[in-house]
Design a protein around this motif. Structure first.
Motif, mmCIF file in Angstrom:
data_model
loop_
_atom_site.group_PDB
_atom_site.id
_atom_site.type_symbol
_atom_site.label_atom_id
_atom_site.label_comp_id
_atom_site.label_asym_id
_atom_site.label_seq_id
_atom_site.Cartn_x
_atom_site.Cartn_y
_atom_site.Cartn_z
ATOM 1 N N PHE A 1 -41.624 -11.159 -42.510
ATOM 2 C CA PHE A 1 -43.001 -10.688 -42.654
ATOM 3 C C PHE A 1 -42.973 -9.298 -43.284
ATOM 4 N N HIS A 2 -43.942 -9.050 -44.169
ATOM 5 C CA HIS A 2 -43.937 -7.769 -44.866
ATOM 6 C C HIS A 2 -45.352 -7.428 -45.318
ATOM 7 N N ALA A 3 -45.628 -6.152 -45.454
ATOM 8 C CA ALA A 3 -46.885 -5.662 -46.021
ATOM 9 C C ALA A 3 -46.541 -4.760 -47.196
ATOM 10 N N TRP A 4 -47.335 -4.832 -48.232
ATOM 11 C CA TRP A 4 -47.087 -3.999 -49.414
ATOM 12 C C TRP A 4 -48.424 -3.684 -50.097
ATOM 13 N N ALA A 5 -48.376 -2.752 -51.006
ATOM 14 C CA ALA A 5 -49.552 -2.436 -51.826
ATOM 15 C C ALA A 5 -49.439 -3.184 -53.142
ATOM 16 N N GLU A 6 -50.575 -3.551 -53.715
ATOM 17 C CA GLU A 6 -50.596 -4.069 -55.074
ATOM 18 C C GLU A 6 -51.622 -3.258 -55.857
ATOM 19 N N PHE A 7 -51.269 -2.900 -57.075
ATOM 20 C CA PHE A 7 -52.183 -2.128 -57.910
ATOM 21 C C PHE A 7 -52.520 -2.929 -59.160
ATOM 22 N N TYR A 8 -53.632 -2.579 -59.765
ATOM 23 C CA TYR A 8 -54.068 -3.320 -60.942
ATOM 24 C C TYR A 8 -53.525 -2.649 -62.192
ATOM 25 N N ARG A 9 -52.636 -3.377 -62.896
ATOM 26 C CA ARG A 9 -52.076 -2.898 -64.154
ATOM 27 C C ARG A 9 -52.918 -3.466 -65.285
ATOM 28 N N ASP A 10 -53.673 -2.589 -65.938
ATOM 29 C CA ASP A 10 -54.565 -3.027 -67.003
ATOM 30 C C ASP A 10 -53.804 -3.893 -68.002
ATOM 31 N N GLY A 11 -54.382 -5.035 -68.306
ATOM 32 C CA GLY A 11 -53.798 -5.931 -69.287
ATOM 33 C C GLY A 11 -53.013 -7.062 -68.679
ATOM 34 N N VAL A 12 -52.436 -6.863 -67.491
ATOM 35 C CA VAL A 12 -51.603 -7.908 -66.900
ATOM 36 C C VAL A 12 -52.036 -8.274 -65.486
ATOM 37 N N GLY A 13 -52.852 -7.445 -64.857
ATOM 38 C CA GLY A 13 -53.400 -7.807 -63.549
ATOM 39 C C GLY A 13 -52.685 -7.183 -62.367
ATOM 40 N N TRP A 14 -52.802 -7.841 -61.217
ATOM 41 C CA TRP A 14 -52.265 -7.317 -59.961
ATOM 42 C C TRP A 14 -50.752 -7.476 -59.902
ATOM 43 N N VAL A 15 -50.071 -6.390 -59.573
ATOM 44 C CA VAL A 15 -48.618 -6.424 -59.405
ATOM 45 C C VAL A 15 -48.265 -5.689 -58.118
ATOM 46 N N PRO A 16 -47.217 -6.118 -57.419
ATOM 47 C CA PRO A 16 -46.860 -5.494 -56.141
ATOM 48 C C PRO A 16 -46.142 -4.160 -56.345
ATOM 49 N N PHE A 17 -46.314 -3.295 -55.362
ATOM 50 C CA PHE A 17 -45.610 -2.014 -55.366
ATOM 51 C C PHE A 17 -44.986 -1.814 -53.986
ATOM 52 N N GLU A 18 -43.694 -1.524 -53.990
ATOM 53 C CA GLU A 18 -42.951 -1.362 -52.745
ATOM 54 C C GLU A 18 -42.830 0.106 -52.382
ATOM 55 N N ALA A 19 -43.304 0.455 -51.171
ATOM 56 C CA ALA A 19 -43.233 1.838 -50.711
ATOM 57 C C ALA A 19 -42.447 1.991 -49.425
ATOM 58 N N THR A 20 -42.079 0.873 -48.766
ATOM 59 C CA THR A 20 -41.376 0.927 -47.489
ATOM 60 C C THR A 20 -39.888 1.131 -47.742
ATOM 61 N N PRO A 21 -39.278 2.200 -47.208
ATOM 62 C CA PRO A 21 -37.898 2.582 -47.563
ATOM 63 C C PRO A 21 -36.862 1.471 -47.499
ATOM 64 N N PRO A 22 -36.757 0.675 -46.405
ATOM 65 C CA PRO A 22 -35.686 -0.329 -46.377
ATOM 66 C C PRO A 22 -35.833 -1.425 -47.421
ATOM 67 N N TYR A 23 -36.990 -1.538 -48.046
ATOM 68 C CA TYR A 23 -37.239 -2.619 -48.994
ATOM 69 C C TYR A 23 -37.225 -2.155 -50.448
ATOM 70 N N LEU A 24 -36.997 -0.875 -50.664
ATOM 71 C CA LEU A 24 -37.106 -0.352 -52.020
ATOM 72 C C LEU A 24 -36.108 -0.998 -52.968
ATOM 73 N N ASN A 25 -34.932 -1.286 -52.504
ATOM 74 C CA ASN A 25 -33.897 -1.858 -53.357
ATOM 75 C C ASN A 25 -33.653 -3.331 -53.064
ATOM 76 N N VAL A 26 -34.561 -3.940 -52.293
ATOM 77 C CA VAL A 26 -34.385 -5.340 -51.932
ATOM 78 C C VAL A 26 -35.006 -6.265 -52.979
ATOM 79 N N MET A 27 -36.299 -6.034 -53.274
ATOM 80 C CA MET A 27 -37.017 -6.913 -54.185
ATOM 81 C C MET A 27 -36.977 -6.433 -55.632
ATOM 82 N N GLY A 28 -36.633 -5.196 -55.864
ATOM 83 C CA GLY A 28 -36.603 -4.672 -57.230
ATOM 84 C C GLY A 28 -37.962 -4.149 -57.641
ATOM 85 N N GLN A 29 -37.961 -3.107 -58.425
ATOM 86 C CA GLN A 29 -39.186 -2.492 -58.889
ATOM 87 C C GLN A 29 -39.179 -2.466 -60.412
ATOM 88 N N ALA A 30 -40.315 -2.786 -61.001
ATOM 89 C CA ALA A 30 -40.429 -2.725 -62.457
ATOM 90 C C ALA A 30 -40.586 -1.279 -62.894
#
Length: 765
Positions: free
Chosen positions: A554-583
């Motif tokens: 189970f996890h909670a995260w923020a998603e922000f709207y990237r103009d042109g491509v839509g909603w994308v997830p953003f990881e801010a929780t420390p243990p998960y920063l290098n788990v899912m990868g960040q664009a």
């Protein structure tokens, strides 16, 4: 027998205790109760659906109808005057009445769509130019109110509580379904009507009047006190608990998913309990979205206001026709690019979490699970009473880490027809996003201003790259990760408690803070709860094998709207920063162009073509509205007739029941009185004096029944004018005579007449 005895007999035989002989006092009580019913329940209906009418005209029509129906008269056809007048008005004002129906129906549609976040089809008005909505609606509802008056008045005259019960039940259901809090005066008026109707049935007019007066005085005293009582918070909590309990019963309860309610947050201790089982044709790491929080309050995330969402119903209707949804924008972009990437078949079995949601990835490609009429653009609701336990979706490979490349391809191919259409859709949806997902409560904005400093340029958003770096830098310095943390409403504002008091938390805390900071920087963002499938989970998986996801995923995260491509997830929780990868935003792609998205001067689609599309949400009702309006009035009339027949049928059944249950003497008096009434009604005799004339045509018409009627008359005289005991045999004989008379009446009547007299006029059982 002396003549005076015949007169006395006549008066006693023909008098009926059915309410036809009424005093002026009784008429006034019924008139008062009728007006209370229309003011209370009619006002509640208008207020609930926001229907504007001229109340004086409607109530005047109702008042006149009530007076005509209540005044005692031997000319029963006078009571048809209101109905005939309504029908004449319907014919003379056909256009206005039809438009009144259209306006009323559209108001109801709007409320249904707003309450359930659904796109509702509207009817078009007839001759839209110069049509006054208020006048047309008043004409339509005045006619309906006049016809409904019959059922209300006759229920009061017969002291029946079916109508009050139906009005009460339907009003309660409507208020619950539409989450409507009726104004105090409407509740009071409706309750006074219900109370008066019940007391009339139990105790008569005088007790009813006294009780109504006392209750009215009490309401007048309570009103000033009630105006100072603010119980909104309490009832909001009660309502929230009830909704939560119902959802838990329907969909099952998640042991780790708070669904945006911070008061449910507890120490994040995972037990290894299985939540989902996922089978993929091509195993891949995924963010699986479940609950999406859109509006922040001190103790929870919740959905957008229904009114704000429904204001954009036409936009969503137009977008959904193009298969463009807030949930599948990345896939829409790939399809516009005619990407040759293969889709991944994903089957999800819900084992232990809430079945309310369909847990879906950002790259979802299939829209089979989408509700085209839904205005919800975040969560995917499973539908059905108990949700879905098993479902299959299609998705492209993970694009969370590579969405900048997709955006770059979109910009390179902006001139192609498919990409141009996509950008047109995205442009219109983006405007809704910027209007809806930048809201921050004033107290929270002041908190962020204190923590982050005041923004120098509030009209433009911060660059995406700088915003992400600022969020990670601030949270890493300000707070620490700790799964053993809780929260209660006594702690005050959740974000303030996290940033200034406890300074520790886990994904729910970090995601909330990141979402609100994004908004503070001018970037639309939302809070998301769901489950993650990590690269480690699929490292050794093969296509078609089951990947089991337990509660630690189970996890909670923020998603922000990237103009042109839509909603994308953003990881801010420390243990998960290098788990899912960040664009990483591509520096060659200047995102300053997106600042224009907050203005109204960016590339506009052809408004006329868009309006044509939006107009398709309406039905051209120029011909249909007439028919529908007449059908509505006809249905109201039919229902009124049916209801009246039901009331009269119940009355005759109660009368026959009284024949059986009364003592012998009373029963004989009641039964023979009814027998004489039938003899007069069906033309066996012209006056009661014929009962005492051996040579009258009455006994010739009765034939074999004549001896039984004569004997019953003797039993009646004994019960009425002597002190002799009436035996059970006497009672049964009189009853048997009535039954034989009814059989004779039925035998002489055809099927149609018999049906009419039995079920419409309700003259016999």
């Amino acid at each position: 027998m002396a003549k005076v005895d015949k007169v006395t007999l006549k008066l006693n035989i023909t008098s009926r205790n059915d309410g036809s002989q009424r005093t002026l006092f009784g008429v006034l009580i019924n008139l008062l109760l009728s007006m209370l019913a229309f003011f209370g329940f009619g006002g509640l209906f208008l207020k609930l659906f926001g229907i504007a009418v001229n109340p004086a005209i409607v109530l005047l029509c109702v008042l006149i109808s009530c007076i005509v129906l209540l005044i005692p008269t031997k000319w029963l056809y006078i009571r048809l005057i209101p109905a005939i007048s309504a029908i004449v008005a319907l014919v003379l004002l056909a256009s206005k009445v039809a438009n009144g129906f259209v306006f009323t129906a559209n108001k109801i549609f709007d409320n249904v769509g707003c309450r359930f976040s659904k796109i509702m089809t509207h009817l078009s008005a007839i001759g839209q130019k110069g049509v006054s909505e208020k006048v047309a609606t008043t004409a339509f509802l005045a006619i309906v109110a006049v016809l409904v008056t019959y059922s209300v008045v006759f229920s009061l005259k017969s002291k029946d509580i079916i109508i009050p019960a139906l009005l009460s039940l339907s009003s309660i259901v409507a208020c619950v379904v539409f989450c409507f809090s009726p104004p105090f005066w409407f509740i009071t008026t409706a309750c006074l009507y219900i109370l008066g109707a019940m007391l009339k049935r139990l105790s008569g007019d005088k007790v009813s009047a006294i009780s109504l007066t006392a209750c009215t005085i009490l309401c007048l005293l309570i009103t000033p006190i009630a105006s100072f009582i603010n119980a909104d918070g309490y009832f909001h909590d009660v309502k929230s608990d009830i909704v939560s309990s119902v959802d838990n019963f329907r969909y099952g309860k998640s042991s780790v998913m708070p669904e945006g309610n911070f008061t449910r947050i507890k120490s994040f201790r995972h037990s290894g309990e299985k939540q989902l089982e996922i089978i993929m044709s091509k195993p891949d790491s995924l963010y699986l979205k479940g609950y999406v929080g859109e509006k922040y309050t001190p103790i929870s995330w919740c959905s957008l206001d229904n009114e704000k969402r429904y204001q954009n119903a036409e936009l969503f209707y137009w977008l959904h026709k193009e298969d463009f949804y807030g949930q599948n924008q990345i896939s829409c972009a790939l399809q516009a690019l005619k990407s040759d990437e293969k889709t991944n078949g994903i089957t999800v079995r819900n084992i232990g979490t809430s079945r309310k949601y369909i847990y879906y990835p950002y790259e979802i490609a299939s829209t089979d699970s989408f509700d085209k009429d839904s205005l919800i653009d975040g969560s995917l609701l499973a539908g059905g009473f108990s949700g879905k336990e098993l479902y299959t979706i299609k998705a492209y490979e993970n694009k969370v880490e590579s969405y900048p490349e997709v955006l770059a391809d979109i910009k390179k191919n902006a001139d192609s027809p498919q990409v141009s259409d996509y950008l047109n859709n995205e442009n219109h949806y983006r405007k809704f996003v910027y209007k809806s997902y930048l809201d921050i409560p004033s107290e929270t904005r002041n908190l962020l201003k204190t923590q982050l400093g005041e923004r120098s340029d509030k009209t433009q958003r911060l660059s995406y790259q700088k915003a992400q770096q600022s969020i990670l830098s601030y949270l890493s310095k300000k707070v620490s990760y700790n799964e053993n943390t809780t929260f209660s409403s006594d702690c005050g504002d959740f974000l303030q408690y996290f940033l200034e008091q406890s300074c520790e938390g886990y994904s729910v805390h970090y995601a909330t803070a990141a979402t609100l900071i994004f908004r503070y920087f001018g970037i639309p963002a939302r809070y998301v709860e769901g489950y993650i499938v990590t690269p480690d989970d699929v490292k050794n998986a093969v296509g078609g094998s089951a990947v089991k996801i337990d509660d630690s995923h189970f996890h909670a995260w923020a998603e922000f709207y990237r103009d042109g491509v839509g909603w994308v997830p953003f990881e801010a929780t420390p243990p998960y920063l290098n788990v899912m990868g960040q664009a990483q935003e591509i520096s060659a792609l200047p995102d300053a162009e997106a600042t224009d998205s907050m203005d109204n001067d960016d590339s506009e689609a052809d408004e006329s073509s868009q309006q044509d599309e939006r107009d398709s949400i309406k039905i051209n009702a120029s011909g249909a509205a007439y028919l529908i309006a007449f059908l509505v009035v006809a249905v109201v009339v039919l229902l009124g007739i049916i209801l009246l027949c039901v009331i009269r049928r119940l009355a005759i059944l109660r009368r026959f029941m009284a024949f059986e249950k009364s003592d012998n003497k009373t029963s004989v008096l009641l039964v023979f009185s009814h027998t004489v009434r039938l003899l007069l009604l069906y033309g066996y005799m012209l006056s009661e004096n014929e009962l005492y004339d051996e040579n009258s045509s009455l006994y010739q018409k009765l034939g074999d029944l004549s001896d039984k009627v004569k004997k019953s008359l003797g039993i009646y005289n004994k019960a009425k004018f002597s002190r002799h005991e009436i035996s059970a045999d006497d009672k049964q004989f009189v009853l048997k005579t009535l039954d034989c008379l009814l059989l004779d009446i039925k035998a002489k009547s055809g099927f149609i007449n018999n049906f009419y007299r039995r079920f419409i006029r309700c003259e016999y059982k």
